[in-house]
Design a protein around this motif. Sequence first.
Motif, mmCIF file in Angstrom:
data_model
loop_
_atom_site.group_PDB
_atom_site.id
_atom_site.type_symbol
_atom_site.label_atom_id
_atom_site.label_comp_id
_atom_site.label_asym_id
_atom_site.label_seq_id
_atom_site.Cartn_x
_atom_site.Cartn_y
_atom_site.Cartn_z
ATOM 1 N N GLU A 34 0.837 -1.194 0.000
ATOM 2 C CA GLU A 34 0.000 0.000 0.000
ATOM 3 C C GLU A 34 0.874 1.246 0.000
ATOM 4 N N VAL A 47 -2.705 3.791 1.721
ATOM 5 C CA VAL A 47 -3.630 3.965 0.604
ATOM 6 C C VAL A 47 -3.349 2.895 -0.454
ATOM 7 N N THR A 50 -1.866 2.768 -4.960
ATOM 8 C CA THR A 50 -1.093 3.970 -5.281
ATOM 9 C C THR A 50 0.391 3.633 -5.368
ATOM 10 N N VAL A 58 -7.958 11.566 -1.251
ATOM 11 C CA VAL A 58 -8.366 10.352 -0.552
ATOM 12 C C VAL A 58 -9.460 10.641 0.468
ATOM 13 N N GLN A 59 -10.145 9.577 0.857
ATOM 14 C CA GLN A 59 -11.129 9.628 1.932
ATOM 15 C C GLN A 59 -10.744 8.562 2.945
ATOM 16 N N ARG A 60 -10.680 8.926 4.209
ATOM 17 C CA ARG A 60 -10.353 7.952 5.248
ATOM 18 C C ARG A 60 -11.515 6.994 5.440
ATOM 19 N N VAL A 61 -11.169 5.712 5.558
ATOM 20 C CA VAL A 61 -12.193 4.697 5.757
ATOM 21 C C VAL A 61 -12.066 4.026 7.124
ATOM 22 N N ARG A 69 -6.397 4.274 7.366
ATOM 23 C CA ARG A 69 -6.489 3.692 6.024
ATOM 24 C C ARG A 69 -7.421 4.575 5.210
ATOM 25 N N ARG A 71 -9.091 5.464 1.006
ATOM 26 C CA ARG A 71 -9.327 4.991 -0.359
ATOM 27 C C ARG A 71 -9.148 6.166 -1.303
ATOM 28 N N VAL A 72 -8.760 5.858 -2.520
ATOM 29 C CA VAL A 72 -8.509 6.895 -3.518
ATOM 30 C C VAL A 72 -9.827 7.385 -4.098
#
Length: 79
Positions: A34, A47, A50, A58-61, A69, A71-72
Amino acid sequence: MTRPRIPGGRGGASSPARIEAEVVRIRSLGSGGEGVATGADGRVLFVPGTAPGDLVRVQRVASQRRFARARVLAVLEPG
């Protein structure tokens, strides 16, 4: 007498979650493959999908105490 609550009305758990995005540059790869970046709050972000040098929105999940962590949402500039 009180009015019945309307599902999907104002407030409460049925309101849509606000998506908070941030722009980060991937600096290296982690041991799991990652991308690794530093978030606005100073936490390490992992992420997937990448490569080093990528500039991504990005958005934190998931968040932990020392890392998160994400996601793009968009690749702004490939590395």
